[in-house]
Design an enzyme around this catalytic site. Structure first.
Site, PDB file in Angstrom:
ATOM      1  N   ASP A  30      -2.532  15.894 -17.970  1.00  0.00           N
ATOM      2  CA  ASP A  30      -1.168  15.419 -17.725  1.00  0.00           C
ATOM      3  C   ASP A  30      -0.506  15.167 -19.078  1.00  0.00           C
ATOM      4  OD1 ASP A  30       0.189  13.894 -15.006  1.00  0.00           O
ATOM      5  OD2 ASP A  30       1.097  13.471 -16.956  1.00  0.00           O
ATOM      6  N   GLY A 257      12.570   2.445  13.540  1.00  0.00           N
ATOM      7  CA  GLY A 257      12.713   1.367  12.574  1.00  0.00           C
ATOM      8  C   GLY A 257      13.787   1.695  11.564  1.00  0.00           C
ATOM      9  N   CYS A 264       8.317  12.275  -0.505  1.00  0.00           N
ATOM     10  CA  CYS A 264       8.153  13.590   0.125  1.00  0.00           C
ATOM     11  C   CYS A 264       9.209  13.906   1.179  1.00  0.00           C
ATOM     12  CB  CYS A 264       6.761  13.710   0.742  1.00  0.00           C
ATOM     13  SG  CYS A 264       5.486  13.810  -0.505  1.00  0.00           S
TER      14      CYS A 264
HETATM   15  C1  UDX Z   1       4.236  12.584   4.139  1.00  0.00           C
HETATM   16  C2  UDX Z   1       3.426  13.442   5.126  1.00  0.00           C
HETATM   17  O1  UDX Z   1       2.926  12.614   6.179  1.00  0.00           O
HETATM   18  C3  UDX Z   1       2.276  14.111   4.405  1.00  0.00           C
HETATM   19  O2  UDX Z   1       1.565  14.961   5.285  1.00  0.00           O
HETATM   20  C4  UDX Z   1       2.830  14.921   3.240  1.00  0.00           C
HETATM   21  O3  UDX Z   1       1.774  15.508   2.503  1.00  0.00           O
HETATM   22  C5  UDX Z   1       3.685  14.051   2.331  1.00  0.00           C
HETATM   23  O4  UDX Z   1       4.696  13.392   3.077  1.00  0.00           O
HETATM   24  P1  UDX Z   1       3.910  10.175   3.044  1.00  0.00           P
HETATM   25  O5  UDX Z   1       5.186  10.399   2.307  1.00  0.00           O
HETATM   26  O6  UDX Z   1       2.736   9.594   2.307  1.00  0.00           O
HETATM   27  O7  UDX Z   1       3.378  11.551   3.683  1.00  0.00           O
HETATM   28  O8  UDX Z   1       4.253   9.180   4.228  1.00  0.00           O
HETATM   29  P2  UDX Z   1       4.207   9.163   5.810  1.00  0.00           P
HETATM   30  O9  UDX Z   1       3.037   8.382   6.269  1.00  0.00           O
HETATM   31  O10 UDX Z   1       4.403  10.492   6.383  1.00  0.00           O
HETATM   32  O11 UDX Z   1       5.506   8.273   6.101  1.00  0.00           O
HETATM   33  C6  UDX Z   1       6.793   8.700   5.670  1.00  0.00           C
HETATM   34  C7  UDX Z   1       7.857   7.704   6.017  1.00  0.00           C
HETATM   35  O12 UDX Z   1       8.098   7.718   7.414  1.00  0.00           O
HETATM   36  C8  UDX Z   1       7.543   6.256   5.660  1.00  0.00           C
HETATM   37  O13 UDX Z   1       8.693   5.685   5.102  1.00  0.00           O
HETATM   38  C9  UDX Z   1       7.195   5.630   6.993  1.00  0.00           C
HETATM   39  O14 UDX Z   1       7.471   4.257   7.025  1.00  0.00           O
HETATM   40  C10 UDX Z   1       8.125   6.401   7.929  1.00  0.00           C
HETATM   41  N1  UDX Z   1       7.672   6.448   9.330  1.00  0.00           N
HETATM   42  C11 UDX Z   1       6.501   7.041   9.657  1.00  0.00           C
HETATM   43  C12 UDX Z   1       8.486   5.913  10.327  1.00  0.00           C
HETATM   44  O15 UDX Z   1       9.562   5.384  10.058  1.00  0.00           O
HETATM   45  N2  UDX Z   1       8.075   5.993  11.630  1.00  0.00           N
HETATM   46  C13 UDX Z   1       6.907   6.576  11.991  1.00  0.00           C
HETATM   47  O16 UDX Z   1       6.611   6.607  13.179  1.00  0.00           O
HETATM   48  C14 UDX Z   1       6.084   7.106  10.971  1.00  0.00           C
END
Ligand code: UDX
Length: 437
Positions: A30, A257, A264
């Site tokens: 990195d 929510g 991502c």
């Molecule tokens: C996401 C994808 O899940 C993952 O597969 C990809 O590789 C990268 O992006 P991540 O960003 O770590 O992963 O978070 P994730 O658990 O997917 O949650 C994303 C957002 O959605 C969070 O802010 C979470 O609070 C929100 N969320 C998730 C909701 O508001 N409601 C839900 O039911 C689920």
């Protein structure tokens, strides 16, 4: 196998440690000297459950090292590209600077037979473009695309035991030489039965953006239902349970929510729309504009509900925000809806205090004007209204009676619909959820 991992952020640091755990000799590379110093000392530069223990474990074997020197890739046969693809400033498209720089930096160190494996989330077409550059520099090297699906907070287990492995190769054939090499890299998960799909390069790139778009759509769908439930006096949590029992729909990712955030989903759906436009297929993704808009409306809704809870004006109201990270078990505040709401409330005259078990340093860097408290008790003390915006377990476990004794006024807005509202109401609280009567 001898492996390089270029880019040691949320994706690369975990990937490097996990590859060493699988028995490979790994060097993480990195440009950020501080990150490399931390990782070399087995300190995770960010909060990720299980990562520090894993770093300690694999560094003790001598199979994992970190450096800022790209020349350390020489002699390795597999080179993973794990750098970030953030949203471009002022545009929806992805910023490809880091992927391009990492690839260009690697080229002089490639040997015949080497495999360059892209893991970053990129606009479709990138892999074919980079494959041509790699071939130009080293005709006997290959470029593959192997998208990563890890979730922050579960990154180690998602990497060691993924749902599936997707290999993108030029032409999409199982017989491609590089498929066998990647099979050796992932021998352990493959033996454990993890499904593996081989695709052509654009399909592999699209798998990742399609998956993230689907997840974002699912969340915005349930948040749209929450808007309707609010209008009709219905309860979105019961609605989600009921539709989720249909296994064609499923209950996961149906938690209404304050909406999705993080490094991502938000930027990936925007970059996907931008890329579809470039390809002349923008109509196919216009629905994602609505997904994004529903998501952003959640933040406005929370600000409005907080104003209501404060009796019509936010001016001078002491608002305590529980949670700054974009989700629990993470210290990541990139596009965190919780922090964005906290900042809005402050701009509109509230006196906002933010607390979080892990994310305060990152939050303070992003929004220095907010007031931060490490201790949950101190943050809650004398609050006029509590906002639960990131559902850390310790906030879910708050005792409504003990908490009521600490605040100035027992009013709570449950931005993640995780508190037992009967219990909180019985303890004298004015409780508001999102999409709940
Ligand atoms: C996401 C994808 O899940 C993952 O597969 C990809 O590789 C990268 O992006 P991540 O960003 O770590 O992963 O978070 P994730 O658990 O997917 O949650 C994303 C957002 O959605 C969070 O802010 C979470 O609070 C929100 N969320 C998730 C909701 O508001 N409601 C839900 O039911 C689920």
């Amino acid at each position: 196998m001898r492996i390089s991992v270029i880019g040691c952020g949320y994706l690369g640091a975990v990937h490097a440690a996990c590859m060493a755990k699988l028995g490979h000799e790994v060097v993480g590379i990195d440009v950020d000297e501080r990150k490399i110093a931390d990782l070399s000392a087995a300190r995770a530069p960010f909060f990720e459950p299980g990562l520090e223990d894993l770093l300690r474990e694999v560094q003790a074997t001598g199979r994992l090292s970190f450096t800022t020197d790209m020349a350390a890739a020489v002699g390795n046969s597999v080179h993973f590209i794990c750098v970030g693809t953030p949203q471009k400033k002022g545009e929806n498209a992805a910023d490809m600077t880091y992927v391009d720089a990492a690839t260009a930096g690697l080229l002089p160190h490639l040997s015949p037979g080497d495999v360059v494996v892209g893991k970053s989330t990129v606009p479709v077409g990138t892999a074919a473009r980079l494959a041509a550059i790699v071939k130009d520099a080293q005709p006997e090297a290959h470029l593959l695309w192997n998208p990563e699906f890890l979730r922050e907070g579960h990154a180690v287990s998602d990497t060691l035991q993924p749902d599936r492995l997707v290999y993108g190769v030029t032409g999409g054939s199982e017989d491609h030489d590089a498929v066998q090499i990647l099979d050796r890299v992932y021998a352990t998960p493959l033996e454990a039965g993890v499904p593996r799909l081989v695709a052509d390069l654009p399909t592999a790139e699209l798998v990742k953006t399609a998956a993230n778009s689907f997840l974002a759509t699912k969340i915005s769908f349930i948040n749209a239902m929450a808007e309707l439930c609010d209008a009709a006096g219905a309860d979105v949590t019961v609605l989600a349970d009921a539709i989720g029992l249909d296994d064609r729909i499923g209950r996961k990712f149906l938690n209404a929510g304050i909406g999705f955030g993080g490094g991502c989903l938000p930027k990936d759906i925007r970059a996907f729309m931008a890329r579809a436009g470039e390809l002349g297929a923008d109509q196919a993704l216009t629905f994602l504009r609505e997904v994004d808009a529903i998501n952003m409306r959640r933040r406005i809704r929370v600000v409005e509900l907080t104003r209501e809870l404060c009796g019509g004006s936010l001016l001078g109201q002491r608002v305590t925000v529980l949670g700054a990270a974009f989700k629990p078990e993470s210290d990541d505040v990139r596009d965190s809806p919780a922090l964005s709401i906290a900042a809005q409330l402050q701009l509109q005259g509230a006196v906002v205090t933010v607390t979080d078990p892990q994310a305060l340093q990152n939050a303070a860097r992003r929004f220095p004007e907010l007031h931060y408290e490490e201790s949950t008790d101190a943050a809650i003390h004398r609050a006029d209204v509590l906002l639960l915006l990131t559902e850390w377990q310790e906030y879910r476990d708050l005792d409504p009676y003990e908490t009521a004794a600490m605040v100035a006024s027992p009013k709570v807005l449950d931005g993640r619909n995780v508190l037992e509202h009967h219990k909180w109401r019985a303890a004298g609280w004015t409780y508001r959820g999102l999409g709940r009567p």
